[in-house]
Design a protein around this motif. Structure first.
Motif, PDB file in Angstrom:
ATOM      1  N   THR A 153       0.848  -1.176   0.000  1.00  0.00           N
ATOM      2  CA  THR A 153       0.000   0.000   0.000  1.00  0.00           C
ATOM      3  C   THR A 153       0.887   1.229   0.000  1.00  0.00           C
ATOM      4  O   THR A 153       1.910   1.273   0.691  1.00  0.00           O
ATOM      5  CB  THR A 153      -0.889   0.010   1.263  1.00  0.00           C
ATOM      6  OG1 THR A 153      -1.628  -1.211   1.285  1.00  0.00           O
ATOM      7  CG2 THR A 153      -1.824   1.190   1.283  1.00  0.00           C
ATOM      8  N   ASP A 154       0.492   2.228  -0.787  1.00  0.00           N
ATOM      9  CA  ASP A 154       1.299   3.445  -0.849  1.00  0.00           C
ATOM     10  C   ASP A 154       1.332   4.107   0.526  1.00  0.00           C
ATOM     11  O   ASP A 154       0.342   4.142   1.235  1.00  0.00           O
ATOM     12  CB  ASP A 154       0.731   4.410  -1.887  1.00  0.00           C
ATOM     13  CG  ASP A 154       1.726   5.489  -2.257  1.00  0.00           C
ATOM     14  OD1 ASP A 154       2.940   5.274  -2.058  1.00  0.00           O
ATOM     15  OD2 ASP A 154       1.300   6.544  -2.750  1.00  0.00           O
ATOM     16  N   GLY A 155       2.492   4.552   0.900  1.00  0.00           N
ATOM     17  CA  GLY A 155       2.670   5.206   2.194  1.00  0.00           C
ATOM     18  C   GLY A 155       4.143   5.309   2.511  1.00  0.00           C
ATOM     19  O   GLY A 155       5.015   4.998   1.687  1.00  0.00           O
ATOM     20  N   ALA A 156       4.438   5.710   3.724  1.00  0.00           N
ATOM     21  CA  ALA A 156       5.825   5.924   4.143  1.00  0.00           C
ATOM     22  C   ALA A 156       6.641   4.638   4.093  1.00  0.00           C
ATOM     23  O   ALA A 156       7.811   4.654   3.698  1.00  0.00           O
ATOM     24  CB  ALA A 156       5.860   6.516   5.550  1.00  0.00           C
ATOM     25  N   TYR A 157       6.026   3.518   4.476  1.00  0.00           N
ATOM     26  CA  TYR A 157       6.731   2.227   4.463  1.00  0.00           C
ATOM     27  C   TYR A 157       7.187   1.889   3.044  1.00  0.00           C
ATOM     28  O   TYR A 157       8.344   1.577   2.798  1.00  0.00           O
ATOM     29  CB  TYR A 157       5.783   1.166   5.015  1.00  0.00           C
ATOM     30  CG  TYR A 157       6.392  -0.194   5.282  1.00  0.00           C
ATOM     31  CD1 TYR A 157       7.344  -0.373   6.268  1.00  0.00           C
ATOM     32  CD2 TYR A 157       5.970  -1.309   4.558  1.00  0.00           C
ATOM     33  CE1 TYR A 157       7.882  -1.621   6.533  1.00  0.00           C
ATOM     34  CE2 TYR A 157       6.501  -2.566   4.813  1.00  0.00           C
ATOM     35  CZ  TYR A 157       7.448  -2.714   5.796  1.00  0.00           C
ATOM     36  OH  TYR A 157       7.982  -3.952   6.054  1.00  0.00           O
ATOM     37  N   ARG A 158       6.281   2.013   2.095  1.00  0.00           N
ATOM     38  CA  ARG A 158       6.601   1.725   0.687  1.00  0.00           C
ATOM     39  C   ARG A 158       7.623   2.719   0.142  1.00  0.00           C
ATOM     40  O   ARG A 158       8.571   2.338  -0.535  1.00  0.00           O
ATOM     41  CB  ARG A 158       5.308   1.771  -0.126  1.00  0.00           C
ATOM     42  CG  ARG A 158       5.509   1.492  -1.593  1.00  0.00           C
ATOM     43  CD  ARG A 158       4.171   1.526  -2.299  1.00  0.00           C
ATOM     44  NE  ARG A 158       4.303   1.377  -3.718  1.00  0.00           N
ATOM     45  CZ  ARG A 158       3.293   1.455  -4.550  1.00  0.00           C
ATOM     46  NH1 ARG A 158       2.075   1.655  -4.108  1.00  0.00           N
ATOM     47  NH2 ARG A 158       3.487   1.323  -5.835  1.00  0.00           N
ATOM     48  N   ARG A 159       7.434   3.991   0.428  1.00  0.00           N
ATOM     49  CA  ARG A 159       8.385   5.002  -0.060  1.00  0.00           C
ATOM     50  C   ARG A 159       9.774   4.784   0.522  1.00  0.00           C
ATOM     51  O   ARG A 159      10.786   4.995  -0.151  1.00  0.00           O
ATOM     52  CB  ARG A 159       7.861   6.399   0.259  1.00  0.00           C
ATOM     53  CG  ARG A 159       6.697   6.813  -0.624  1.00  0.00           C
ATOM     54  CD  ARG A 159       6.337   8.287  -0.454  1.00  0.00           C
ATOM     55  NE  ARG A 159       5.922   8.629   0.901  1.00  0.00           N
ATOM     56  CZ  ARG A 159       4.682   8.523   1.365  1.00  0.00           C
ATOM     57  NH1 ARG A 159       3.723   8.088   0.598  1.00  0.00           N
ATOM     58  NH2 ARG A 159       4.402   8.857   2.612  1.00  0.00           N
ATOM     59  N   GLY A 160       9.829   4.355   1.777  1.00  0.00           N
ATOM     60  CA  GLY A 160      11.122   4.067   2.393  1.00  0.00           C
ATOM     61  C   GLY A 160      11.855   2.944   1.668  1.00  0.00           C
ATOM     62  O   GLY A 160      13.070   3.024   1.460  1.00  0.00           O
ATOM     63  N   PHE A 161      11.106   1.913   1.300  1.00  0.00           N
ATOM     64  CA  PHE A 161      11.732   0.823   0.556  1.00  0.00           C
ATOM     65  C   PHE A 161      12.219   1.281  -0.805  1.00  0.00           C
ATOM     66  O   PHE A 161      13.312   0.924  -1.234  1.00  0.00           O
ATOM     67  CB  PHE A 161      10.767  -0.358   0.374  1.00  0.00           C
ATOM     68  CG  PHE A 161      10.804  -1.289   1.528  1.00  0.00           C
ATOM     69  CD1 PHE A 161      11.920  -2.051   1.784  1.00  0.00           C
ATOM     70  CD2 PHE A 161       9.727  -1.395   2.368  1.00  0.00           C
ATOM     71  CE1 PHE A 161      11.968  -2.892   2.862  1.00  0.00           C
ATOM     72  CE2 PHE A 161       9.756  -2.240   3.455  1.00  0.00           C
ATOM     73  CZ  PHE A 161      10.879  -2.989   3.705  1.00  0.00           C
ATOM     74  N   ARG A 162      11.412   2.065  -1.474  1.00  0.00           N
ATOM     75  CA  ARG A 162      11.837   2.565  -2.790  1.00  0.00           C
ATOM     76  C   ARG A 162      13.126   3.377  -2.670  1.00  0.00           C
ATOM     77  O   ARG A 162      14.023   3.241  -3.497  1.00  0.00           O
ATOM     78  CB  ARG A 162      10.730   3.402  -3.411  1.00  0.00           C
ATOM     79  CG  ARG A 162       9.597   2.565  -3.942  1.00  0.00           C
ATOM     80  CD  ARG A 162       8.575   3.442  -4.602  1.00  0.00           C
ATOM     81  NE  ARG A 162       7.560   2.660  -5.253  1.00  0.00           N
ATOM     82  CZ  ARG A 162       6.404   3.146  -5.647  1.00  0.00           C
ATOM     83  NH1 ARG A 162       6.133   4.422  -5.468  1.00  0.00           N
ATOM     84  NH2 ARG A 162       5.528   2.373  -6.242  1.00  0.00           N
TER      85      ARG A 162
END
Length: 180
Positions: A153-162
């Motif tokens: 799901t888009d969010g801080a967790y996903r952006r951090g991985f990217r």
């Protein structure tokens, strides 16, 4: 098995003990953290809770002094996670998996918990391969990490991985021998 042993290997007890070992490691006591995780690994055994085994192997990798040992534990964590996802559907009842939501909101179905873990498993493998000067293997793991991260799901967790993926891609790109 004594009542204390049952309690210590219950879902909450295992996660608590893993957390305690992580705190030891982060405080600088790598050897004691490794010893505690090793003991817990043997207590859980090969048929224990998949989420616990995956989490434990993941953190055990971080306590290793030898990069090859770290790779072995990271591979073991991925193997446990993949093995759980490929079990027969009737085995996927949540009784063997368990899992805690990363933000502490409580238990969640084991498949969901393990799927959310895949980006970090592949990212760690990529970092291991960079350390071992295996850029092709690192790139393959980064591709897998990106696929799993994109499924989050888009969010801080996903952006951090990217961001972590891009950072590691930059390190590989700066490595000698990269094809043009």
């Amino acid at each position: 098995m004594t009542e204390q042993q049952r309690e210590e290997t219950s879902d909450d007890g295992v996660l608590t003990r893993i957390g305690q070992a992580i705190m030891l490691h982060r405080a600088g006591d790598r050897e004691e953290a490794r010893n505690r995780l090793h003991t817990l690994w043997h207590e859980i055994g090969p048929y224990g809770n998949a989420f616990h085994r995956c989490t434990l192997a993941h953190y055990m990798a971080d306590t290793q002094d030898d990069p090859k040992d770290e790779l072995d534990w990271d591979l073991r964590a991925l193997e446990v996670a993949e093995g759980f996802l490929t079990q027969r559907p009737e085995a996927d009842t949540g009784t063997r998996g368990g899992g805690q939501v990363a933000d502490g909101r409580g238990p969640r179905h084991p498949v969901i918990a393990l799927r959310a873990f895949f980006p970090v498993l592949h990212l760690n493998l990529a970092a291991d391969y960079v350390t071992l000067d295996r850029p092709a293997d690192a790139r393959a793991q980064l591709l897998r990490a990106r696929v799993w991260a994109d499924a989050l799901t888009d969010g801080a967790y996903r952006r951090g991985f990217r961001a972590e993926i891009e950072h590691l891609e930059g390190r590989i790109g700066a490595a000698p021998g990269r094809p043009s």
